[in-house]
Design a protein around this motif. Sequence first.
Motif, short mmCIF file in Angstrom:
data_model
loop_
_atom_site.label_atom_id
_atom_site.label_comp_id
_atom_site.label_asym_id
_atom_site.label_seq_id
_atom_site.Cartn_x
_atom_site.Cartn_y
_atom_site.Cartn_z
N ILE A 56 0.85 -1.19 0.00
CA ILE A 56 0.00 0.00 0.00
C ILE A 56 0.89 1.24 0.00
O ILE A 56 1.78 1.38 0.85
N ILE A 57 0.62 2.18 -0.91
CA ILE A 57 1.28 3.48 -0.92
C ILE A 57 0.44 4.44 -0.07
O ILE A 57 -0.79 4.48 -0.21
N VAL A 58 1.08 5.19 0.81
CA VAL A 58 0.37 6.11 1.70
C VAL A 58 0.82 7.54 1.40
O VAL A 58 2.01 7.85 1.45
N GLY A 59 -0.15 8.40 1.10
CA GLY A 59 0.13 9.80 0.79
C GLY A 59 -0.28 10.73 1.92
O GLY A 59 -1.35 10.56 2.52
N HIS A 60 0.54 11.72 2.23
CA HIS A 60 0.33 12.60 3.37
C HIS A 60 -0.68 13.71 3.06
O HIS A 60 -0.98 14.01 1.90
#
Length: 322
Positions: free
Chosen positions: A48-52
């Motif tokens: 999973i890629i997590v964006g701020h």
Amino acid sequence: MPVDADNFYQSDSVTVERVSFDNQYQMEVVGNLVVPNNLDRSVSSPAIIVGHPMGAVKEQSSMLYAQKLAEQGLVTLAIDLPFWGESEGQPRNLVAPELYADAFSAAVNYLGTQSFIDPGRIGVLGICGSGGFAISAAKIDPRLKAIATVSMYDMGAVTRNGLEHSQTLEQRAALLEDAAEQRYSEFTSGESQFLGYLPAQLDENADPVTREFWEFYRTERGIHIPEGQTLQLTQNRMLTSEVRFMNFYPFNNIETISPRPLLFVTGDQAHSREFSEAAYAQAGEPKELYWVEGAGHVDLYDRVDLIPFDKLTSFFQDNLEE
């Protein structure tokens, strides 16, 4: 600070590795790869890629989500968007929606070429403004197989119209005029002019939304100052680049993401709930709008008693299964 806020959580059951890779513009994107300690690297796993949040960096909210999901067995990658945090890009804090979206595709490139990651099982989680950037990426990158957002902000809509369409066409035109004039100043002086969204000290007459963000970004609850910056500069952006959001329409053609699943998580008290509602209304199936009772917008940055980690974990596990 709420006792249940844990933005700078550090898990003992995961390993965090700083990684970097280039985007399509040959700019270095930096992230933290978070791997469960008990992960079997001989088997291909989902990731999973997590964006701020918009104006934040990966240490603010993203790393909490990345670690909590990794504790449930999911490999995660929390990235700094270009022009923010440790990622490349000058001037700092520049608004560049196209490059933000491309960063998620660059992260897919990185993850999909790791020996222990299944390139066919990569998902994305966008928090606040990154929800819109992740959707923008997913519309043109089918490698993102499952898309979730939390406290999503449509940075295009809020810049054009204000919250709940509170900005008039005349106010919009005035903003564009101010930005255009400011470009002359920046061109002749060579110095960037930054908007003072969040001052070091909060005015006693500040509106509730400004106060909500200030209580996160300007207190010990959420302060993180990247190298080379000052507290005053963090979160704030240049007006001349902020107006680029006027041309940002992340929900246009959102239905083309179907049949890949979409999950929109928002607090039922969030000032930003209109954006999750709008995206849900326009999206194709399968989709879900998940309400967190009693939660405001920023509550879902770090209040671990409110964030539905189980819901997010099951969403990704169910939709990224082999």
